[in-house]
Design a protein around this motif. Structure first.
Motif, short mmCIF file in Angstrom:
data_model
loop_
_atom_site.label_atom_id
_atom_site.label_comp_id
_atom_site.label_asym_id
_atom_site.label_seq_id
_atom_site.Cartn_x
_atom_site.Cartn_y
_atom_site.Cartn_z
N VAL A 199 73.66 47.29 100.18
CA VAL A 199 73.31 49.55 100.08
C VAL A 199 73.91 49.67 98.79
O VAL A 199 74.77 49.60 98.00
CB VAL A 199 74.04 50.02 100.77
N GLU A 200 72.76 50.12 98.18
CA GLU A 200 72.42 50.70 96.99
C GLU A 200 72.87 52.28 96.54
O GLU A 200 72.51 52.65 97.37
CB GLU A 200 71.40 50.42 96.33
N PHE A 201 73.66 52.87 96.35
CA PHE A 201 74.17 54.11 96.58
C PHE A 201 74.08 54.57 95.01
O PHE A 201 74.33 54.27 94.11
CB PHE A 201 75.01 54.85 96.66
N LEU A 202 73.28 55.70 94.63
CA LEU A 202 72.83 55.86 93.66
C LEU A 202 73.31 57.95 93.77
O LEU A 202 72.82 58.38 94.20
CB LEU A 202 70.88 56.09 92.90
N PRO A 203 74.19 58.07 93.24
CA PRO A 203 74.81 59.44 93.01
C PRO A 203 73.88 60.54 91.93
O PRO A 203 73.00 59.86 91.18
CB PRO A 203 76.34 59.15 92.44
N LYS A 204 73.51 61.78 92.84
CA LYS A 204 72.55 62.75 92.17
C LYS A 204 73.27 62.78 90.68
O LYS A 204 74.85 63.16 90.39
CB LYS A 204 72.36 63.63 93.18
N SER A 205 72.43 63.38 89.33
CA SER A 205 72.81 63.42 88.40
C SER A 205 72.62 65.22 88.12
O SER A 205 72.00 65.74 88.39
CB SER A 205 72.60 62.64 86.73
N MET A 206 72.64 65.54 86.39
CA MET A 206 73.09 67.26 86.39
C MET A 206 70.75 66.40 86.40
O MET A 206 70.34 67.93 86.87
CB MET A 206 73.55 67.79 85.29
N ALA A 207 70.58 66.86 85.64
CA ALA A 207 69.12 65.95 84.67
C ALA A 207 68.00 65.47 86.30
O ALA A 207 68.98 64.76 86.75
CB ALA A 207 69.46 64.89 84.45
N LEU A 208 67.40 65.88 86.19
CA LEU A 208 66.42 65.22 87.29
C LEU A 208 65.57 64.26 86.87
O LEU A 208 65.57 63.94 85.80
CB LEU A 208 65.14 66.10 88.56
N GLU A 209 64.54 63.65 87.33
CA GLU A 209 63.72 62.49 86.68
C GLU A 209 63.31 62.66 85.38
O GLU A 209 62.56 64.09 85.29
CB GLU A 209 62.96 61.83 87.88
N MET A 210 62.71 61.90 85.36
CA MET A 210 61.90 62.04 83.68
C MET A 210 60.81 62.47 83.71
O MET A 210 60.00 61.77 84.13
CB MET A 210 62.47 60.48 82.99
N SER A 211 60.81 63.39 82.94
CA SER A 211 58.93 64.30 83.08
C SER A 211 58.06 63.80 81.81
O SER A 211 57.36 63.21 81.38
CB SER A 211 59.13 65.26 82.66
N GLU A 212 58.84 63.07 80.81
CA GLU A 212 58.36 62.56 79.71
C GLU A 212 58.88 62.20 78.04
O GLU A 212 60.14 62.32 78.17
CB GLU A 212 57.83 63.92 78.56
N ALA A 213 59.21 60.89 77.93
CA ALA A 213 59.51 61.14 76.65
C ALA A 213 59.12 61.26 75.53
O ALA A 213 57.88 60.26 74.79
CB ALA A 213 59.27 59.00 76.77
N LEU A 214 59.59 62.36 75.03
CA LEU A 214 59.28 62.48 73.54
C LEU A 214 59.44 62.04 72.39
O LEU A 214 60.85 61.92 71.93
CB LEU A 214 60.17 63.99 73.68
N ILE A 215 58.90 62.10 71.34
CA ILE A 215 58.85 61.20 70.19
C ILE A 215 58.12 62.97 69.22
O ILE A 215 57.13 63.07 69.82
CB ILE A 215 58.01 60.11 69.78
N LEU A 216 59.36 62.96 68.88
CA LEU A 216 58.56 64.42 67.73
C LEU A 216 58.18 63.70 66.62
O LEU A 216 58.25 62.21 66.08
CB LEU A 216 59.82 65.47 67.59
N ASP A 217 57.87 63.98 65.87
CA ASP A 217 56.86 63.74 64.74
C ASP A 217 57.87 63.69 63.58
O ASP A 217 58.09 62.42 62.73
CB ASP A 217 55.68 65.49 64.13
#
Length: 353
Positions: free
Chosen positions: A166-184
């Motif tokens: 059975v796969e158990f994934l504990p919750k983390s503080m951060a929710l799912e990713m919204s963006e892979a941010l690349i700054l200039d």
């Protein structure tokens, strides 16, 4: 380039005597305020205090608490507020650069408390400080928490349920990713025919790791697992490996273990892979685990500007899953940027002679 060690309170106060600028963030985690709770800010003249506007109700209360604590410790401290607005991470570097530049006179090494900063703010602050004062160096301050999520009980549950299929994934503080941010500023240089090698400092957030891999579809993947500095947290290394083992069979993957506290270990590992891969691959680095590994990522980018840094932003945070308590404080002294440049120049001269 760097020296990392835990210093007693007296040594921290002495470091204050040699500087007049402190930069820190009014974060919602207990440890964010740990440094100024422990020894105060009596010797500083200026403080740049980051204020978050993330749509979280307690952000205003946190900022007021920080401000009150700073004033109580040093009534003459000049506090400069810098607001970080949700959805506008691209603006941060210009704002922090202007704030630091506006200070009348910078004395000694700028002190940067990264304990409450998001990863892109850590890198942006370091870049601004090292660009404005390249001959002065910086002191990086990091305070650990005493309790982290996932908990040890959740780790045990993960182990037992995996055995049962059975796969158990504990919750983390951060929710799912919204963006892979690349700054200039950290976008690096991409070669026309280069294949992507993605190096991830993995933590306990499988969704952001998965989001990064899907976004970049790398030809090679490097997973750098973090070994906690405290012995009673060593089980977290196995937890991270258990959570991420699914990615090892998806593509060509290399596995390394480095300290979550000592950035030199991370730098050494990145250096080894870079020397092996740079002719054929474009290297992208992302730190999803430790803030000190984020410092290492920045220093490596500073050494090799063609490298790209990416910051996986979550859609939000679960505050009830944030680290609690105030643990040990660590001091990392960064050599001046100019000294690092001279040393790299010497190394290049030796290699070509």
């Amino acid at each position: 380039m760097i020296s990392t060690n835990t210093q007693p309170i007296a040594d921290c106060i002495q470091l204050q005597e040699e500087a007049n600028v402190l930069i820190l963030a009014a974060g919602f985690e207990d440890r964010s305020i740990g440094y100024i709770y422990k020894i105060g800010v009596k010797k500083y003249k200026y403080c740049i205090l980051l204020h978050f506007e993330y749509g979280i109700d307690r952000n205003k209360n946190d900022y007021d608490r920080f401000q009150d604590t700073l004033i109580a410790s040093n009534p003459s401290l000049k506090i400069h507020e810098l607001t970080i607005k949700k959805g506008k991470p691209h603006d941060y570097y210009c704002h922090i650069y202007k704030k630091i530049s506006s200070l009348p006179a910078i004395k000694g090494k700028i002190h940067i408390d990264i304990s409450g900063m998001p990863t892109y703010a850590i890198c942006g602050t370091l870049l601004a400080a090292r660009s404005i004062a390249p001959t002065q160096g910086q002191v990086v301050i990091y305070t650990a928490a005493t309790n982290y999520f996932p908990t040890k009980d959740e780790y045990k549950k993960l182990k037992s349920e995996q055995v049962d299929g059975v796969e158990f994934l504990p919750k983390s503080m951060a929710l799912e990713m919204s963006e892979a941010l690349i700054l200039d500023q950290f976008s690096g240089h991409r070669s026309q025919d280069g294949h992507c090698c993605l190096a991830i400092f993995t933590g306990y957030d499988v969704f952001r790791t998965s989001g990064l891999i899907e976004s970049f579809n790398p030809s090679k993947l490097i997973l750098l697992f973090g070994k906690p500095g405290e012995k009673d947290l060593e089980w977290r290394l196995d937890l991270s490996k258990q959570l991420h083992n699914r990615f090892e069979s998806v593509r060509k993957t290399a596995i390394e273990t480095v300290s979550t506290l000592d950035p030199q270990q991370s730098l050494d590992a990145l250096e080894e892979y870079y020397n092996y891969l740079y002719e054929d691959y474009d290297l992208t680095i992302s730190s999803v685990c430790s803030k000190m590994q984020t410092v290492a990522s920045f220093l490596f980018w500073e050494r090799y500007k063609e490298v790209q840094l990416v910051f996986p932003l979550p859609i939000g945070y679960q505050l009830d899953r944030s680290p609690t308590g105030i643990g040990e404080t660590y001091i990392t002294i960064l050599e001046p940027k100019s000294a690092v440049s001279r040393e790299l120049g010497k190394q290049r001269d030796k290699s070509t002679s």
